[in-house]
Design an enzyme around this catalytic site. Structure first.
Site, PDB file in Angstrom:
ATOM      1  N   ARG A  16       0.831  -1.278  -0.038  1.00 12.77           N
ATOM      2  CA  ARG A  16      -0.052  -0.060  -0.161  1.00 12.77           C
ATOM      3  C   ARG A  16       0.943   1.272  -0.092  1.00 12.77           C
ATOM      4  NH1 ARG A  16      -3.482  -2.365   4.933  1.00 12.77           N
ATOM      5  NH2 ARG A  16      -1.485  -3.497   5.047  1.00 12.77           N
ATOM      6  N   GLU A 199      -9.354  -9.753  11.021  1.00 13.01           N
ATOM      7  CA  GLU A 199      -9.000  -8.879  10.083  1.00 13.01           C
ATOM      8  C   GLU A 199      -9.793  -8.046   9.099  1.00 13.01           C
ATOM      9  OE1 GLU A 199      -5.350  -7.865   9.980  1.00 13.01           O
ATOM     10  OE2 GLU A 199      -5.783  -9.032  11.952  1.00 13.01           O
ATOM     11  N   LYS A 396      35.485  21.672   0.737  1.00 15.57           N
ATOM     12  CA  LYS A 396      35.237  19.925   0.856  1.00 15.57           C
ATOM     13  C   LYS A 396      36.578  19.355   1.207  1.00 15.57           C
ATOM     14  CE  LYS A 396      36.768  17.479  -1.991  1.00 15.57           C
ATOM     15  NZ  LYS A 396      37.442  16.715  -3.124  1.00 15.57           N
ATOM     16  N   ASN A 422      44.809  33.855   6.506  1.00 16.69           N
ATOM     17  CA  ASN A 422      43.874  34.521   5.913  1.00 16.69           C
ATOM     18  C   ASN A 422      43.728  34.192   4.318  1.00 16.69           C
ATOM     19  OD1 ASN A 422      42.188  37.348   6.065  1.00 16.69           O
ATOM     20  ND2 ASN A 422      43.076  37.359   4.122  1.00 16.69           N
ATOM     21  N   ALA A 468      48.197  39.122  -4.062  1.00 19.52           N
ATOM     22  CA  ALA A 468      46.846  39.114  -4.953  1.00 19.52           C
ATOM     23  C   ALA A 468      47.035  38.665  -6.288  1.00 19.52           C
ATOM     24  CB  ALA A 468      46.007  40.419  -4.700  1.00 19.52           C
TER      25      ALA A 468
HETATM   26  C1  UD1 Z   1      -1.591  -6.080  11.235  1.00 18.19           C
HETATM   27  C2  UD1 Z   1      -2.416  -6.969  12.060  1.00 18.19           C
HETATM   28  C3  UD1 Z   1      -3.785  -5.987  12.489  1.00 18.19           C
HETATM   29  C4  UD1 Z   1      -3.531  -4.902  13.055  1.00 18.19           C
HETATM   30  C5  UD1 Z   1      -2.460  -4.069  12.071  1.00 18.19           C
HETATM   31  C6  UD1 Z   1      -2.069  -2.863  13.082  1.00 18.19           C
HETATM   32  C7  UD1 Z   1      -2.307  -9.332  11.466  1.00 18.19           C
HETATM   33  C8  UD1 Z   1      -2.628 -10.448  10.599  1.00 18.19           C
HETATM   34  N1  UD1 Z   1      -2.849  -8.210  11.274  1.00 18.19           N
HETATM   35  O1  UD1 Z   1      -2.162  -5.766  10.019  1.00 18.19           O
HETATM   36  O2  UD1 Z   1      -4.645  -7.107  13.076  1.00 18.19           O
HETATM   37  O3  UD1 Z   1      -4.777  -4.277  13.261  1.00 18.19           O
HETATM   38  O4  UD1 Z   1      -1.348  -4.966  11.720  1.00 18.19           O
HETATM   39  O5  UD1 Z   1      -1.092  -2.009  12.253  1.00 18.19           O
HETATM   40  O6  UD1 Z   1      -1.332  -9.515  11.930  1.00 18.19           O
HETATM   41  N2  UD1 Z   1       4.951  -8.874   8.130  1.00 18.19           N
HETATM   42  C9  UD1 Z   1       6.155  -9.848   7.993  1.00 18.19           C
HETATM   43  N3  UD1 Z   1       5.725 -10.876   7.432  1.00 18.19           N
HETATM   44  C10 UD1 Z   1       4.579 -11.189   6.605  1.00 18.19           C
HETATM   45  C11 UD1 Z   1       3.761 -10.156   6.702  1.00 18.19           C
HETATM   46  C12 UD1 Z   1       3.919  -9.041   7.500  1.00 18.19           C
HETATM   47  O7  UD1 Z   1       7.250  -9.617   8.467  1.00 18.19           O
HETATM   48  O8  UD1 Z   1       4.519 -12.079   6.159  1.00 18.19           O
HETATM   49  C13 UD1 Z   1       5.260  -7.582   8.955  1.00 18.19           C
HETATM   50  C14 UD1 Z   1       4.971  -6.187   8.094  1.00 18.19           C
HETATM   51  O9  UD1 Z   1       6.424  -5.876   7.535  1.00 18.19           O
HETATM   52  C15 UD1 Z   1       4.520  -5.226   9.035  1.00 18.19           C
HETATM   53  C16 UD1 Z   1       3.790  -6.083   9.968  1.00 18.19           C
HETATM   54  O10 UD1 Z   1       4.380  -7.461   9.977  1.00 18.19           O
HETATM   55  O11 UD1 Z   1       5.914  -4.639   9.742  1.00 18.19           O
HETATM   56  C17 UD1 Z   1       2.329  -5.912   9.903  1.00 18.19           C
HETATM   57  O12 UD1 Z   1       2.168  -6.349   8.887  1.00 18.19           O
HETATM   58  P1  UD1 Z   1       1.063  -5.559   7.580  1.00 18.19           P
HETATM   59  O13 UD1 Z   1       0.897  -6.255   6.568  1.00 18.19           O
HETATM   60  O14 UD1 Z   1       1.236  -4.273   7.659  1.00 18.19           O
HETATM   61  O15 UD1 Z   1      -0.206  -6.172   8.903  1.00 18.19           O
HETATM   62  P2  UD1 Z   1      -1.839  -5.185   8.748  1.00 18.19           P
HETATM   63  O16 UD1 Z   1      -2.570  -5.501   7.717  1.00 18.19           O
HETATM   64  O17 UD1 Z   1      -1.331  -3.533   8.936  1.00 18.19           O
HETATM   65 CA    CA Z   2       0.477  -2.550   9.154  1.00 15.91          CA
END
Ligand code: UD1
Ligand code: CA
Length: 556
Positions: A16, A199, A396, A422, A468
């Site tokens: 997103r 979710e 630099k 200077n 100069a």
């Molecule tokens: C997630 C939560 C949601 C919560 C929201 C809050 C889940 C399923 N959902 O949703 O309930 O309200 O955060 O902000 O957990 N990530 C990984 N590996 C993956 C997927 C994600 O490391 O396979 C990491 C992402 O990099 C991120 C975090 O997990 O830092 C959250 O993932 P994201 O996809 O943003 O979850 P949300 O849809 O926001």
């Molecule tokens: Ca998130």
């Protein structure tokens, strides 16, 4: 609390965001987003941190390595400075001040199959490294940079007091769209038991209307977590393994689930989009400004001053409107920074004055240096105590010694300039021959006259004077005068004759001849023509213009 480990989920791309850069690498107040979670976790855990990496994992790992290295280097005084956006003061849960921070383990998630799947990868890495689960885990999303230490400490207390298996942080939002909803039992009376997290994309109409959301911050019993992960099923719209399903699993196993509603809903902001990134940036910057004002820094127009999370500012320093302090920049006490100046990754001593519209990058300024306006200090500039860099000076990889001055219009590159030197207006170090860079050395107490070119490599010995307009191509011994100029000729009366001719007179052939006789002298001062010297007649007007123009006025 028994041993506390942390898991940070940072493997997602963040579709997103519509970015080529992985989401957790996007900077918030100049610091990669993932480091907010890492720093917070470090302050609370004693069992180490596992960061789940995937998308651009090498880059995320590099960010973590740089962070860990910096932390090693800067135990004090920077290590003791107030933390960006975090409350100060240690409480019972703080087992590790940052200076003794636990190691950071990375766990690779090659395919992003959901947050539950991410934690499974952390589990494998932890078991490989430590052979067992910690007593409790703090699990953080890598995209929630506004979360504060105080809030997480409260969450840990709730978890402990209520002897829960899982404790989640929730927030009440007017617009809960995009977040997981916290579904509670329909029993009368408060608090109603949390049953599950649904979710956004999996909600029914009535669930979608729920305004309590899951922040993505969890405290989980280690043994429960490690076995619960095996029961996750990707049975949802996204066909992912959701970490959030551990809530339902705990309820099914008859274990306690607690929830704490965060007081300031801002803290729960998850950054999924550029708009949310901008919101996070605004809040963090506001907190940073408030913190430095509390620490004794004057900001004349706070909203326009940009201070990165890793910057440091000494007491009684004054920042005028539209000042930017980027990256690892540190200002001493009693400095004055005027408007539209940007400092990046630079260190500035005490009592330094930087006037308007300067750009200063990777440079080092000692006490009471004075810079600007309109100076450009590029990487590797070192300005020693009491030295002065004036307007339209570019430097630099150059050092300007104690008390030295380069007040006007100069380029000083690859140069070592000693004490009390200077540098006259218009001095240029010719450091580049089109292929290689060369160094200019100017020893203490040298006087460089205006409009001097120093063709490097070259050295000017201590106490010398450069006249100069000189082009220096050879080393100058100490205490010498160096001068290189073309011979000057003065033709007395030439200008008035020309004006007369232009006003209608005829060119005079005899004058033409006699004007060839002239007296010349070298250097400054004695050039005097004899009274008999006559001006050369002007050339005919150019063909294109037959019209006589009035003579141009003399010098300004
Ligand atoms: C997630 C939560 C949601 C919560 C929201 C809050 C889940 C399923 N959902 O949703 O309930 O309200 O955060 O902000 O957990 N990530 C990984 N590996 C993956 C997927 C994600 O490391 O396979 C990491 C992402 O990099 C991120 C975090 O997990 O830092 C959250 O993932 P994201 O996809 O943003 O979850 P949300 O849809 O926001
Ligand atoms: Ca998130």
């Amino acid at each position: 609390m028994n041993s506390l480990g942390a898991i940070i989920m940072a493997a997602g791309l963040g579709k997103r965001m519509r970015s080529k850069l992985g989401k957790v690498l996007h900077p918030v107040a100049g610091r990669p987003m993932v480091l907010y979670a890492v720093e917070l976790a470090e302050r609370l855990t004693d069992e180490g941190i596992a960061v789940v990496i995937g998308h651009q994992g090498d880059q995320v790992k590099a960010v973590l390595d740089t962070y860990a290295a910096g932390r090693q280097r800067s135990k004090s005084p920077r290590g003791s400075r107030p933390m960006a956006g975090r409350e100060q003061g240690m409480t019972a849960h703080v087992k590790n001040p940052v200076s003794k921070a636990p190691s950071i383990l990375t766990a690779e998630q090659t395919q992003q199959l959901g947050t539950g799947h991410a934690v499974m990868q952390a589990r494998s890495a932890i078991l490989r490294a430590r052979g067992r689960a910690a007593g409790t885990y703090l699990i953080l999303n890598g995209d929630t940079p506004l979360l504060t230490e105080a809030t997480v400490q409260q969450l840990l207390s709730v978890h402990e007091e209520e002897k829960a298996a899982v404790t989640i942080l929730t927030a009440m939002l007017d617009d809960p769209a995009g977040y997981g909803r916290v579904i509670r039992a329909h029993t009368a009376g408060e608090p109603r038991q949390v049953l599950k997290i649904v979710e956004d994309r999996d909600t029914t109409v009535s669930e979608a209307a729920v305004q309590e959301i899951n922040v993505g911050t969890y405290v989980v019993n280690g043994a429960f977590l490690f076995q619960a992960l095996d029961h996750l099923q990707p049975k949802n719209v996204q066909q992912e393994y959701y970490l959030t399903d551990i809530v339902k699993l705990a309820v099914e196993q008859g274990l306690g689930v607690s929830a704490m509603v965060v007081t300031d809903a801002d803290e729960g902001l998850g950054v999924n989009s550029r708009r949310q990134l901008a919101m996070a940036e605004r809040v963090i910057r506001e907190r940073i400004r408030a913190r430095w004002m509390e620490a004794g820094v004057t900001l004349h127009d706070p909203a326009t001053v940009w201070i990165d999370a890793d910057a440091h500012i000494g007491q009684d320093t004054v920042l005028y409107p539209h000042v930017t302090l980027e990256g690892d920049t540190s200002l001493g006490q009693d400095c004055v920074i005027r408007s539209h100046t940007r400092l990046a990754n630079s260190t500035v001593g005490n009592g330094v004055v930087i006037l308007d519209s300067c750009v200063i990058t990777d440079s080092h300024l000692e006490d009471r240096a004075s810079i600007g306006p309109f100076a450009h200090l590029r990487p590797g500039s070192v300005i020693r105590r009491n030295a002065k860099v004036g307007n339209f000076v570019e430097m630099k990889k150059a050092e300007l010694g104690e008390g030295a001055k380069a007040n006007h219009l100069s380029y000083l590159g690859d140069a070592r300039i000693g004490k009390d030197v200077n540098i006259g207006a218009g001095t240029i170090t010719c450091n580049y021959d089109g292929y290689h860079k060369f160094e200019t050395v100017i020893e203490d107490e040298v006087f460089i006259g205006s409009d001097t070119q120093l063709v490097a490599p070259v050295k000017v010995g201590r106490g010398s004077i450069i006249a100069a307009g000189t082009t220096i191509t050879q080393d100058v011994p100490p205490n010498s005068l160096a001068i290189s100029r073309t011979v000057q000729a003065n033709r007395v009366g030439w200008a008035s004759k020309r004006r007369a001719w232009l006003a209608g007179g005829e060119p005079d052939e005899r004058q033409e001849a006699s004007s060839q006789r002239q007296v010349v002298s070298e250097g400054k001062g004695n050039a005097q023509t004899k009274a008999s010297a006559q001006p050369r007649a002007p050339r005919p007007a150019p063909l294109a213009s037959k019209i006589k123009r009035p003579p141009k006025a003399g010098g300004k």
